[in-house]
Design a protein around this motif. Sequence first.
Motif, mmCIF file in Angstrom:
data_model
loop_
_atom_site.group_PDB
_atom_site.id
_atom_site.type_symbol
_atom_site.label_atom_id
_atom_site.label_comp_id
_atom_site.label_asym_id
_atom_site.label_seq_id
_atom_site.Cartn_x
_atom_site.Cartn_y
_atom_site.Cartn_z
ATOM 1 N N ARG A 331 32.679 28.722 28.076
ATOM 2 C CA ARG A 331 31.714 29.597 27.418
ATOM 3 C C ARG A 331 31.523 30.890 28.204
ATOM 4 N N THR A 332 31.754 31.997 27.526
ATOM 5 C CA THR A 332 31.522 33.289 28.179
ATOM 6 C C THR A 332 30.718 34.157 27.211
ATOM 7 N N ALA A 333 30.127 35.202 27.729
ATOM 8 C CA ALA A 333 29.377 36.123 26.863
ATOM 9 C C ALA A 333 29.350 37.493 27.506
ATOM 10 N N ASP A 334 29.158 38.482 26.647
ATOM 11 C CA ASP A 334 29.057 39.854 27.118
ATOM 12 C C ASP A 334 27.595 40.085 27.534
ATOM 13 N N THR A 335 27.369 40.344 28.810
ATOM 14 C CA THR A 335 25.992 40.614 29.258
ATOM 15 C C THR A 335 25.949 42.028 29.831
ATOM 16 N N ALA A 336 24.749 42.476 30.136
ATOM 17 C CA ALA A 336 24.606 43.834 30.661
ATOM 18 C C ALA A 336 25.289 43.975 32.027
ATOM 19 N N LEU A 337 25.510 42.854 32.716
ATOM 20 C CA LEU A 337 26.091 42.943 34.062
ATOM 21 C C LEU A 337 27.559 42.561 34.113
ATOM 22 N N ASN A 338 28.057 41.932 33.072
ATOM 23 C CA ASN A 338 29.467 41.516 33.076
ATOM 24 C C ASN A 338 29.939 41.361 31.641
ATOM 25 N N MET A 339 31.040 42.065 31.311
ATOM 26 C CA MET A 339 31.555 42.029 29.934
ATOM 27 C C MET A 339 31.996 40.626 29.534
ATOM 28 N N GLN A 340 32.450 39.855 30.528
ATOM 29 C CA GLN A 340 32.882 38.489 30.206
ATOM 30 C C GLN A 340 32.272 37.540 31.228
ATOM 31 N N SER A 341 30.987 37.323 31.030
ATOM 32 C CA SER A 341 30.256 36.530 32.011
ATOM 33 C C SER A 341 30.395 35.034 31.696
ATOM 34 N N SER A 342 30.752 34.242 32.701
ATOM 35 C CA SER A 342 30.833 32.784 32.494
ATOM 36 C C SER A 342 29.407 32.263 32.377
ATOM 37 N N ARG A 343 29.167 31.502 31.322
ATOM 38 C CA ARG A 343 27.824 30.958 31.125
ATOM 39 C C ARG A 343 27.755 29.502 31.553
ATOM 40 N N SER A 344 28.780 29.051 32.231
ATOM 41 C CA SER A 344 28.810 27.641 32.646
ATOM 42 C C SER A 344 29.474 27.528 34.015
ATOM 43 N N HIS A 345 29.321 26.374 34.625
ATOM 44 C CA HIS A 345 30.068 26.087 35.847
ATOM 45 C C HIS A 345 31.327 25.325 35.413
ATOM 46 N N SER A 346 32.434 25.536 36.126
ATOM 47 C CA SER A 346 33.626 24.749 35.781
ATOM 48 C C SER A 346 34.198 24.092 37.036
ATOM 49 N N VAL A 347 34.767 22.906 36.827
ATOM 50 C CA VAL A 347 35.397 22.186 37.941
ATOM 51 C C VAL A 347 36.795 21.757 37.510
ATOM 52 N N PHE A 348 37.804 22.300 38.167
ATOM 53 C CA PHE A 348 39.190 21.918 37.903
ATOM 54 C C PHE A 348 39.653 21.064 39.085
ATOM 55 N N SER A 349 40.115 19.856 38.809
ATOM 56 C CA SER A 349 40.515 18.964 39.910
ATOM 57 C C SER A 349 41.979 18.563 39.791
ATOM 58 N N ILE A 350 42.656 18.575 40.916
ATOM 59 C CA ILE A 350 44.048 18.104 40.966
ATOM 60 C C ILE A 350 44.073 16.892 41.889
ATOM 61 N N TYR A 351 44.581 15.775 41.373
ATOM 62 C CA TYR A 351 44.700 14.553 42.175
ATOM 63 C C TYR A 351 46.167 14.400 42.559
ATOM 64 N N ILE A 352 46.421 14.259 43.845
ATOM 65 C CA ILE A 352 47.814 14.165 44.276
ATOM 66 C C ILE A 352 48.001 12.901 45.116
ATOM 67 N N HIS A 353 49.006 12.133 44.756
ATOM 68 C CA HIS A 353 49.351 10.946 45.536
ATOM 69 C C HIS A 353 50.745 11.143 46.114
ATOM 70 N N VAL A 354 50.843 11.057 47.425
ATOM 71 C CA VAL A 354 52.146 11.265 48.069
ATOM 72 C C VAL A 354 52.486 10.017 48.871
ATOM 73 N N LYS A 355 53.726 9.549 48.681
ATOM 74 C CA LYS A 355 54.133 8.358 49.436
ATOM 75 C C LYS A 355 54.660 8.783 50.803
ATOM 76 N N VAL A 356 54.173 8.129 51.832
ATOM 77 C CA VAL A 356 54.665 8.439 53.177
ATOM 78 C C VAL A 356 55.077 7.145 53.872
ATOM 79 N N THR A 357 56.065 7.268 54.732
ATOM 80 C CA THR A 357 56.493 6.093 55.502
ATOM 81 C C THR A 357 56.104 6.333 56.945
ATOM 82 N N THR A 358 55.298 5.444 57.482
ATOM 83 C CA THR A 358 54.822 5.638 58.852
ATOM 84 C C THR A 358 55.792 4.989 59.829
#
Length: 515
Positions: A331-358
């Motif tokens: 969600r974005t909106a045009d406000t007096a301070l920002n033409m494309q102001s984000s009206r929400s918080h967003s969380v992008f998560s990347i889960y990575i599993h790597v196999k290792v040999t000890t």
Amino acid sequence: RSARLLARVRPLATSKFQNTRKRRPPSSSRPSPKSPSRIPQRSRGFRPNPPPDPSSGVALGGVAGMAHTPNPSRRSWVGPPTPFLTPRPERRELRWAEAGSHSSVRRSGVGACSINGSNDRDREANVQVVLRCRPLSVEEQKANVQSAVSCNDTKREVTVLNSLFKQADKTFTFDTVFGPKSQQRAIYDHAVAPIVDDVLEGYNCTVFAFGQTGTGKTYTMEGEMMQQVGELPTSAGVMPRAVRHIFDILEAQKADYSMKVTFLELYNEEITDLLASEDQSRFLEDRHKRPTLSLMEDGKGGSVIRGLEEIVVYSPGEIYSLLQHGSTRRRTADTALNMQSSRSHSVFSIYIHVKVTTTGNRELIKCGRLNLVDLAGSESIARSGAKEVRAREAGELNKSLLTLGRVITALVEDSVHVPYRDSKLTRLLRESLGGKAKTCIIATVTPSVHCLEETLVTLDYAYRAKSIRNKPEVNQKVCKSVMLKDLYKKMEKMKQGFLQFSSYSYSSHYHIGSH
Ligand SMILES: Nc1ncnc2c1ncn2[C@@H]1O[C@H](COP(=O)(O)OP(=O)(O)OP(=O)(O)O)[C@@H](O)[C@H]1O
């Protein structure tokens, strides 16, 4: 007995396949038709955390500790788990299902977690805080807006020129300071790249941008999004750069890995899935009708998001299109301070599993998670000219950001009570602030003299956040194949012991009987 032991192992593996949706890689990134790895897989990938059953009290915490419960309304897969493969045929042996133990090092006691030493104090790490000051915009330059912020990148200092108002200037020191001329690449290389390296070592890490509206949070986190795989544009932000970096390292290491992503939006205290599957598309036009997801407690101080889709990915191109797709839904909106102001918080998560040999040929899976958070900006409702819906949004945003400020204060002052529970944002960020994740905060400010007050508030909070200490922990799991091998060895030993015992008792019985 062996059957019973195995029966105990098996459900662990299958239960992980409840909620992950696999998208077909785009044709450009798909393995060749002859490659066995192209056999259509119905794998839903791997759940890095145990199923979030509140009654079981599995400790997960905040964004970095989020787990996702299966949503019963979503299509669920039945049958045995199929392996989730990295694209190259030689990596086919890595299976998500191989991870038998789900616990982090602290919970399971598996492996060693040492960052700088063995005691708790040594394991602590401060939240890294970097400051970025954007340049004056073309409009501001045309209007001759005065700059009231001065950055000294070498000394890592930023000074607010209060002297313009006949008051003493105020100087703050941060871990790194990026002045108005700094490039996206410099921010990534200096502030974020080390954190991404830590993710690949098995840490949960969070990078979040925080600051007043219109100061460049979205520009810093997203910047110019990648349309397709190729050269990164100079204005590409943290997200596309992190994706490229992760794949570059894994490819260079010829690692066996698996990856999946989630993307959520927190708007007016409601969580929605920015990557919700097509069956939700009827809600896209009317954003207000999008289904909301519930954030639950796991009984041990962490949170669980019910029904958030986890998408298995194989290539940077796939992640770019998901990022693109998700951010256009924000969600974005045009406000007096920002033409494309984000009206929400967003969380992008990347889960990575790597196999290792000890050493000692023990196979482990390192499970790292990178959370990239773009917070909505704090704003003065009077100055942004927000009315009705926008004013309500701003009120909600300010409320959650205020709680974030209170959490920071409580952590810095070592208060007995930290008010994480007072907003969903702070519940989500719980593990990243005072928890077991490694965190980097990018505080953004504008040099505009008109925003001096808000700039001082941002600098003040960012400066305080520097004192927050986290206790980062590596997450690693023992491969299921290793666990099974160990079990078989134990069973074999027991069998030998039993055979020895029975032959001994038989011979002594015979011996006694013969007399
Ligand atoms: N470092 C920078 N260099 C050039 N332009 C920038 C920079 N930072 C921000 N901008 C520009 O300033 C404008 C506002 O930036 P952005 O939307 O990222 O702010 P924001 O902090 O995310 O605002 P909000 O909280 O309202 O979403 C955009 O047009 C963006 O391109």
